[in-house]
Design an enzyme around this catalytic site. Structure first.
Site, PDB file in Angstrom:
ATOM      1  N   TRP A   1      -4.947   0.588  14.858  1.00  0.00           N
ATOM      2  CA  TRP A   1      -4.768   2.100  14.741  1.00  0.00           C
ATOM      3  C   TRP A   1      -4.626   2.904  15.981  1.00  0.00           C
ATOM      4  O   TRP A   1      -4.952   4.158  15.941  1.00  0.00           O
ATOM      5  CB  TRP A   1      -6.155   2.602  13.938  1.00  0.00           C
ATOM      6  CG  TRP A   1      -6.186   2.102  12.659  1.00  0.00           C
ATOM      7  CD1 TRP A   1      -5.915   2.652  11.257  1.00  0.00           C
ATOM      8  CD2 TRP A   1      -6.574   0.767  12.146  1.00  0.00           C
ATOM      9  NE1 TRP A   1      -6.365   2.052  10.283  1.00  0.00           N
ATOM     10  CE2 TRP A   1      -6.529   0.677  10.620  1.00  0.00           C
ATOM     11  CE3 TRP A   1      -6.927  -0.488  13.034  1.00  0.00           C
ATOM     12  CZ2 TRP A   1      -6.848  -0.240   9.815  1.00  0.00           C
ATOM     13  CZ3 TRP A   1      -7.302  -1.694  12.073  1.00  0.00           C
ATOM     14  CH2 TRP A   1      -7.363  -1.489  10.760  1.00  0.00           C
TER      15      TRP A   1
ATOM     16  N   CYS B   1      -4.593  -0.082   6.555  1.00  0.00           N
ATOM     17  CA  CYS B   1      -4.914  -0.398   5.124  1.00  0.00           C
ATOM     18  C   CYS B   1      -3.935  -0.710   4.191  1.00  0.00           C
ATOM     19  O   CYS B   1      -4.285  -1.800   3.242  1.00  0.00           O
ATOM     20  CB  CYS B   1      -5.864   0.974   4.550  1.00  0.00           C
ATOM     21  SG  CYS B   1      -5.055   2.288   4.349  1.00  0.00           S
TER      22      CYS B   1
ATOM     23  N   HIS C   1      -7.369   5.904   1.629  1.00  0.00           N
ATOM     24  CA  HIS C   1      -7.694   4.512   2.099  1.00  0.00           C
ATOM     25  C   HIS C   1      -7.179   3.609   0.701  1.00  0.00           C
ATOM     26  O   HIS C   1      -7.490   3.858  -0.281  1.00  0.00           O
ATOM     27  CB  HIS C   1      -9.111   4.280   2.184  1.00  0.00           C
ATOM     28  CG  HIS C   1      -9.447   2.980   2.606  1.00  0.00           C
ATOM     29  ND1 HIS C   1      -8.602   2.054   3.328  1.00  0.00           N
ATOM     30  CD2 HIS C   1     -10.466   2.060   2.242  1.00  0.00           C
ATOM     31  CE1 HIS C   1      -9.352   1.058   3.685  1.00  0.00           C
ATOM     32  NE2 HIS C   1     -10.259   0.688   3.031  1.00  0.00           N
TER      33      HIS C   1
ATOM     34  N   ASP D   1     -11.475  -5.666  -0.715  1.00  0.00           N
ATOM     35  CA  ASP D   1     -10.779  -4.623   0.710  1.00  0.00           C
ATOM     36  C   ASP D   1     -10.679  -5.391   1.832  1.00  0.00           C
ATOM     37  O   ASP D   1     -11.748  -5.793   2.362  1.00  0.00           O
ATOM     38  CB  ASP D   1     -11.694  -3.367   0.685  1.00  0.00           C
ATOM     39  CG  ASP D   1     -11.054  -2.643   1.841  1.00  0.00           C
ATOM     40  OD1 ASP D   1     -10.125  -2.868   2.223  1.00  0.00           O
ATOM     41  OD2 ASP D   1     -11.776  -1.431   1.944  1.00  0.00           O
TER      42      ASP D   1
ATOM     43  N   TYR E   1      -4.841   8.953  10.060  1.00  0.00           N
ATOM     44  CA  TYR E   1      -5.164   9.097   8.676  1.00  0.00           C
ATOM     45  C   TYR E   1      -6.779   8.719   8.429  1.00  0.00           C
ATOM     46  O   TYR E   1      -7.036   8.813   7.524  1.00  0.00           O
ATOM     47  CB  TYR E   1      -4.208   8.352   7.780  1.00  0.00           C
ATOM     48  CG  TYR E   1      -4.302   6.792   7.695  1.00  0.00           C
ATOM     49  CD1 TYR E   1      -4.779   6.301   6.444  1.00  0.00           C
ATOM     50  CD2 TYR E   1      -4.036   5.936   8.570  1.00  0.00           C
ATOM     51  CE1 TYR E   1      -5.173   4.803   6.421  1.00  0.00           C
ATOM     52  CE2 TYR E   1      -3.956   4.690   8.540  1.00  0.00           C
ATOM     53  CZ  TYR E   1      -4.776   3.989   7.678  1.00  0.00           C
ATOM     54  OH  TYR E   1      -5.004   2.914   7.418  1.00  0.00           O
TER      55      TYR E   1
END
Length: 833
Positions: free
Chosen positions: A358, A393, A452, A475, A637
């Site tokens: 990220w 994600c 997400h 997840d 984000y």
């Protein structure tokens, strides 16, 4: 006419893998680093091209094969036996007739062994001359088991459902003959663990396994084999034993006779059973889908190629379980399997599939926004054994959907807008301010992601009390949610909906993501903090997924939470908060709300000027004076913000019932130097009402839209015949895009392909043409993306309806045009705006 040539993506893949950041990742990602380690087992590339084989064999010859994750305390812990793992991508090969259709694989034959193991065949023994598993895509087995789309020649079946085979004997079958089928998986197969399955023909078996004679035609013996609905999933070796008075015979293992067994959503006895055919078509068999991103008010969507039936993907999915060292005995349980997948799709802890990044710097790998599907990622992991750079994600979720569907679990990709990341298990999003309502960043550790993306998968939960079957959250984004382990789920959506955060797995974290409150705390004169404002509808404001049978967006918020503000929803929040680290958080609430505040942003395109504004409304019968502060910054984000680059302060006097708007214009030149991924910005609004002390606080995120790629099909698409697509793109920025990379992918149409096109000038329009050869008939999705350091999140899709070849069937070619292609692409035109 000048041309742009396809580039070699492989030249940087190993460099990207080996050149990872050292030490912990910066706060932009909020998670620890991932020191890359060598793969535990060599993994051959599916369908390696001849000119690349010698190089890869040389590389793996230098690696130590003894570094596998085998645990001596458990003989079925670790990879499958040598020669088994990955063989499905090589064994048997592909056989096509002159028309490109499937041709029947020759029946496998072998010399056989007797009980003594000396290979002597004595008179009177019942010799198995060969076996035909009826495994071609056009055969009854593959069609009835809904596995006919898999680009494999091996037999692929779903557990709990019968399949057929033909055994070729040395003489006609007699009722006194004893024949036994055996399936074996793992390093040390044992009957008690279910890794060695023995099925006596005609006498029934244990646990739902049995085999029956359906027809005896001379030396051919037709069998109907029933598999257990609780069978281990994976790739089994298969053999046949016969026993007569003259002795025992065993058919030798043949890699062409390996059998893949998958979960079965069509079988009522399987705990993954789905009682809706349209659900099974969408959530198990659909090879493409839509993933949503952006903000609740500005929802973007992209098509993702799941590609679960592409050749090599099934082997990659099973390799994921091997790399984790998952015991074979545990591979019958979808709860355990989905939990391992959650852990292994990210690279942390166990050198899994994808490296999260990220930071905004993707120079040593692929920008997460550039991926268009899962196939390239999974085949790279299978081929090299190294984690693939990079994912965020939606990439983790897209790959997880592929793996779950490939193994037979109904799965969907889910996007939660305004998704909370709770760091202190308070089950609230806490934002701290000083006495003057200036944010105290050193205390603000919680974050709210603009969106997400995760997964739902469908199964029963025998490990939980009744009432928690159905959709389960999984997840794979690494967020350290599960007792310090980077995995999350499976968590019952029903437990999330009702705030039952004591249910496993990871319910507190997921509940906070969708239904926590945003709580604003102000520091008092004595140093204590007081709640000055609570946003009850700020988190999990919209949860969506692709609709069944169409490309529309479906709102599934109601499956995750009761209606906002309802008694049931408030009860769920308070039930959850009572189990958090701040159980009395709501006891100190104190607020007055005479003045209402609404943030407005225009729908702006990247490269244009824009305006943000705040609308204030006095709902009281008296005059109100509002002191307002607006701060604008760019944001990832994930909610991590950059430096504030513009601010406005203003005092507004509102008559009773009156409204006024505070506007802040923002020029492209002002925000251009600060842009990060996703082109998102965060407007922080704070203030207070002079007359009554009411506190105003609001965080509003918006994004700049990016253009789409325009794809046009030039001519009809037919299996086995070359087809052409045209791609048109206009640079929306007044600056040059450098190092532009296009990606093209579509299951049944085009293996992942990369095009390095160099630079595209400011406001320039380019037109490219690319040929491909469809290999499977039916409606298909061809997906493209564009990425450069100056502009990302650009993609496009076109539906391609592929007609069957004149002779029917499908066409599989070894020259699949993968991402290592060096083919030159003509540039049809390029010009200014």
């Amino acid at each position: 006419m000048s041309t742009w040539e396809w580039g070699e993506s492989s030249s940087r893949s190993m460099e990207a893998s080996l050149g990872m950041m050292d030490g912990p990742r910066s706060d932009m990602g909020r998670w620890g680093g991932n020191p890359l380690q060598p793969p535990t087992t060599p993994s051959p590339e599916p369908e390696p091209e001849p000119d690349r084989r010698s190089h890869r064999r040389g590389f793996w010859a230098r690696c130590c094969s003894c570094c596998s994750c085998r645990n001596a305390a458990d003989d079925d812990w670790g990879p499958e036996p040598s020669g088994s793992r990955g063989r499905g991508s090589r064994s048997g090969g592909r056989r096509t007739d002159s028309r490109g259709s499937d041709s029947r694989r020759p029946v496998s034959r072998g010399s056989g062994v007797n009980a003594a193991g000396d290979g002597t065949i004595r008179e009177g023994m019942l010799v198995v001359a060969g076996v035909d598993l009826l495994s071609s895509r056009s055969d009854q087995n593959r069609r009835e088991h809904h596995t006919d789309e898999f680009e494999y020649d091996e037999l692929i079946v779903r557990r709990g459902q019968p399949f057929h085979m033909v055994i070729l004997l040395s003489r006609p079958y007699e009722s006194s003959d004893r024949i036994t089928l055996e399936l074996l998986i793992g390093n040390n197969p044992e009957v008690g663990k279910g890794t060695h399955v023995i099925i006596p023909v005609g006498k029934g078996g244990s646990g739902g396994w049995k085999a029956q004679v359906t027809k005896a035609n001379g030396k051919d013996l037709n069998l109907r084999v029933h598999t257990s609905p609780n069978a281990i999933i994976g790739k089994f070796q298969f053999t046949v034993r016969t026993h007569t008075d003259a002795g025992e015979f065993q058919l030798p293992f043949d890699p062409r006779n390996e059998i893949y067994i998958l979960f079965n959503p069509w079988c009522p006895e399987d705990i993954v059973y789905v009682d809706h055919e349209d659900w099974r078509q969408e959530y198990v068999l659909n090879e493409s889908g839509r993933i949503y991103y952006g903000t609740e008010a500005q929802i973007g969507e992209r098509t993702w190629n799941y590609g679960q039936f592409d050749h090599g993907v099934l082997d990659a999915c099973l390799y994921i379980l091997d790399r984790r060292g998952m015991p074979y005995g545990g591979r019958r349980d979808p709860v355990s399997v989905s939990r391992v997948i959650s852990a292994m799709v990210n690279s942390l802890d166990d050198n899994g599939v994808l490296i999260g990044n990220w930071s905004g710097d993707y120079s040593r790998g692929t920008n997460p926004s550039a991926w268009v599907g899962s196939v390239e990622i999974l085949l790279s992991y299978l081929r090299t054994g190294y984690s693939v750079p990079y994912g965020q994600c939606w990439v983790f979720a897209g790959v997880t959907t592929t793996v779950l569907r490939c193994l037979g679990l109904a799965a969907r990709t889910v996007t939660n807008f305004n998704s909370a990341h709770d760091t202190d298990t308070s089950l609230t999003m806490d934002i701290y301010f000083d006495e003057n309502m200036k944010p105290l960043e050193h205390l603000n550790h919680d974050s709210v992601w603009n969106f997400h993306v995760w997964n739902d998968c469908w199964m029963k939960r025998p490990d939980l009390p009744s009432g928690f079957d159905g959709w389960q959250v999984v997840d794979a984004t690494p967020q350290e949610t599960s007792s310090g382990i980077f995995c999350c789920g499976p968590c019952s959506v029903e437990s999330v909906k009702n705030g039952l955060v004591y249910m496993k797995y990871d319910t507190p974290f997921i509940f906070a993501e969708v239904n926590s409150d945003k709580v604003y705390w102000q520091r008092q004169d004595d140093g204590s903090f007081k709640i000055v404002y609570v946003e009850e509808k700020a988190i999990g404001s919209l949860i969506v997924t692709k609709a069944i049978g169409s490309n529309m967006r479906e709102d599934i918020t109601q499956t995750y939470k009761h209606p906002e503000g309802s008694e049931a929803e408030r009860k769920a929040v308070e039930t959850a908060a009572a189990h958090g680290s701040k159980p009395n958080v709501y006891a100190t609430r104190d607020s007055a709300e005479d003045v209402a505040m609404q943030v407005e942003t225009q729908d702006a395109v990247m490269g244009q000027d824009l305006t943000v504004s705040v609308l204030l409304t006095n709902r009281s019968s008296s005059r109100r004076t509002v002191k307002l502060h607006l701060y604008l910054s760019v944001t990832f984000y994930t909610g991590v913000t950059g430096t504030i680059f513009k601010e406005t302060k203003k005092e507004v006097v509102l008559a009773p019932g009156a409204s006024d708007r505070v506007a802040m214009p923002v020029a492209y030149q002002e925000y251009r130097p600060h842009l990060v991924d996703q082109g998102a910005m965060l407007l922080n609004v704070s203030g207070h009402v002079k007359e009554n002390g009411q506190v105003l606080a609001k965080q509003h995120t918006f994004r700049l839209r990016t253009p789409d790629l325009s794809l046009t099909l030039l001519g009809a698409a037919v299996v086995g015949q070359e087809c052409e697509v045209q791609i048109v793109f206009k640079n929306p920025l007044p600056v040059t895009l450098t190092n532009v990379v296009f990606r093209l992918e579509g299951s049944g149409l085009q293996r992942p392909k990369i095009l390095n096109v160099g630079d595209i000038g400011g406001n320039e329009t380019v037109t490219l043409r690319q040929t491909f050869v469809p290999v499977r008939p039916g409606p298909r999705q061809l997906i493209a993306s564009l990425d450069s350091p100056q502009l990302s999140q650009v993609h496009g899709v076109i539906q391609v309806d592929v007609a069957p070849a004149s002779g029917g069937g499908s066409f599989f070619s070894d020259a699949r045009g993968d991402s290592h292609s060096g083919e030159a692409i003509p540039m049809a035109s390029r010009g200014g705006a």
